[in-house]
Design an enzyme around this catalytic site. Structure first.
Site, mmCIF file in Angstrom:
data_model
loop_
_atom_site.group_PDB
_atom_site.id
_atom_site.type_symbol
_atom_site.label_atom_id
_atom_site.label_comp_id
_atom_site.label_asym_id
_atom_site.label_seq_id
_atom_site.Cartn_x
_atom_site.Cartn_y
_atom_site.Cartn_z
ATOM 1 N N TYR A 56 0.854 -1.195 0.000
ATOM 2 C CA TYR A 56 0.000 0.000 0.000
ATOM 3 C C TYR A 56 0.887 1.240 0.000
ATOM 4 O O TYR A 56 1.794 1.357 0.824
ATOM 5 C CB TYR A 56 -0.922 0.036 1.219
ATOM 6 C CG TYR A 56 -1.678 1.348 1.314
ATOM 7 C CD1 TYR A 56 -2.754 1.599 0.470
ATOM 8 C CD2 TYR A 56 -1.279 2.343 2.206
ATOM 9 C CE1 TYR A 56 -3.426 2.816 0.519
ATOM 10 C CE2 TYR A 56 -1.946 3.555 2.268
ATOM 11 C CZ TYR A 56 -3.020 3.789 1.416
ATOM 12 O OH TYR A 56 -3.673 5.003 1.458
ATOM 13 N N LEU A 58 1.553 5.209 0.567
ATOM 14 C CA LEU A 58 1.072 6.367 1.297
ATOM 15 C C LEU A 58 0.782 7.522 0.338
ATOM 16 O O LEU A 58 1.531 7.772 -0.604
ATOM 17 C CB LEU A 58 2.118 6.821 2.323
ATOM 18 C CG LEU A 58 2.500 5.826 3.414
ATOM 19 C CD1 LEU A 58 3.530 6.454 4.355
ATOM 20 C CD2 LEU A 58 1.275 5.377 4.199
ATOM 21 N N LEU A 83 4.438 -1.238 3.321
ATOM 22 C CA LEU A 83 4.167 0.154 2.986
ATOM 23 C C LEU A 83 5.068 0.599 1.845
ATOM 24 O O LEU A 83 6.260 0.287 1.827
ATOM 25 C CB LEU A 83 4.419 1.057 4.195
ATOM 26 C CG LEU A 83 3.402 1.054 5.324
ATOM 27 C CD1 LEU A 83 3.903 1.926 6.469
ATOM 28 C CD2 LEU A 83 2.048 1.556 4.836
ATOM 29 N N LYS A 84 4.488 1.326 0.896
ATOM 30 C CA LYS A 84 5.276 1.990 -0.137
ATOM 31 C C LYS A 84 5.367 3.466 0.261
ATOM 32 O O LYS A 84 4.368 4.176 0.274
ATOM 33 C CB LYS A 84 4.617 1.832 -1.504
ATOM 34 C CG LYS A 84 4.622 0.402 -2.021
ATOM 35 C CD LYS A 84 3.790 0.253 -3.282
ATOM 36 C CE LYS A 84 4.445 0.903 -4.468
ATOM 37 N NZ LYS A 84 3.649 0.672 -5.712
ATOM 38 N N ILE A 85 6.571 3.884 0.578
ATOM 39 C CA ILE A 85 6.788 5.241 1.059
ATOM 40 C C ILE A 85 7.507 6.037 -0.025
ATOM 41 O O ILE A 85 8.526 5.585 -0.565
ATOM 42 C CB ILE A 85 7.611 5.229 2.360
ATOM 43 C CG1 ILE A 85 6.858 4.425 3.430
ATOM 44 C CG2 ILE A 85 7.902 6.647 2.840
ATOM 45 C CD1 ILE A 85 7.599 4.283 4.740
#
Length: 212
Positions: A56, A58, A83-85
């Site tokens: 997912y 951000l 998380l994809k930051i």
């Protein structure tokens, strides 16, 4: 090496999950908007379809909102989450605070120096957009090669995205990527080749087996 489906279309995930060789699903905001369901409902469905990692990205742009969104996404998806930051100054700050408790990746890297920071901030994965980097920088495979060199020996692995064909997928792996995330159409194309089809058609026409 791991292959992921790059999609937020639930029907594609259902089919891909039956392939037996897809290890998870990566999403981003532009993929989620293509779903007939809300982002929350889409992610929940995807988490029930796939047993592996679910990515997912951000969308918040300031530190406090990133932290809040990360916690909400983690609660929604559970242990499968990665998380994809975004590879921004604020994103790297958030990464350093989140990577100790949630699996994180850095997405949208266009310079190997960003991969260095990703390593130091605790990213599990560093994402290169291969085809997009080729269009914007001239050589996406060079970016992958340089990223692979600077992360070598660390705990961070290269996940390549924005791949448009089987040829580009193989070239990306040869350039040093550890993993690939591919659109449904490319995953399907990876399994077929005209000469393979022709070869086994000839075997079946001229030979015999235990069933036919």
């Amino acid at each position: 090496m791991v292959l992921y489906l790059d999609s937020a279309i639930v029907t594609e995930a259902r089919v891909a999950s039956k392939f037996g060789w897809i290890s998870g699903v990566t999403t981003n905001p532009t993929l989620l908007v293509k779903s007939d369901l809300s982002p929350e409902a889409t992610l929940k469905e995807l988490s029930e379809i796939v047993s592996g990692e679910l990515y997912y990205q951000l969308t918040a742009t300031n530190f406090d909102d990133m932290m809040a969104e990360a916690k909400a996404a983690s609660k929604l998806i559970g242990h499968q989450i990665v998380l994809k930051i975004p590879a921004t100054a604020t994103g790297f700050q958030a990464l350093s605070h989140l990577s100790g408790e949630i699996n994180c990746s850095v997405t949208g890297i266009y310079h190997p120096a960003q991969a260095v920071v990703a390593v130091e901030a605790g990213a599990k994965y560093a994402l290169a957009y291969v085809n997009r980097a080729t269009r914007l920088l001239g050589d996406g495979l060079k970016l992958v090669r340089e990223m692979a060199e600077v992360v070598q020996g660390s705990g961070t692995e290269i996940l390549a995205a924005s791949i448009k064909s089987p040829d580009e997928a193989v070239a990306t792996l040869l350039a040093g990527a550890n993993h690939l995330t591919l659109p449904f159409s490319v995953l399907q194309a990876m399994t077929t080749q005209e000469l393979s089809e022709q070869t086994f058609k000839e075997f079946n026409e001229k030979g015999r087996g235990i069933m036919y």
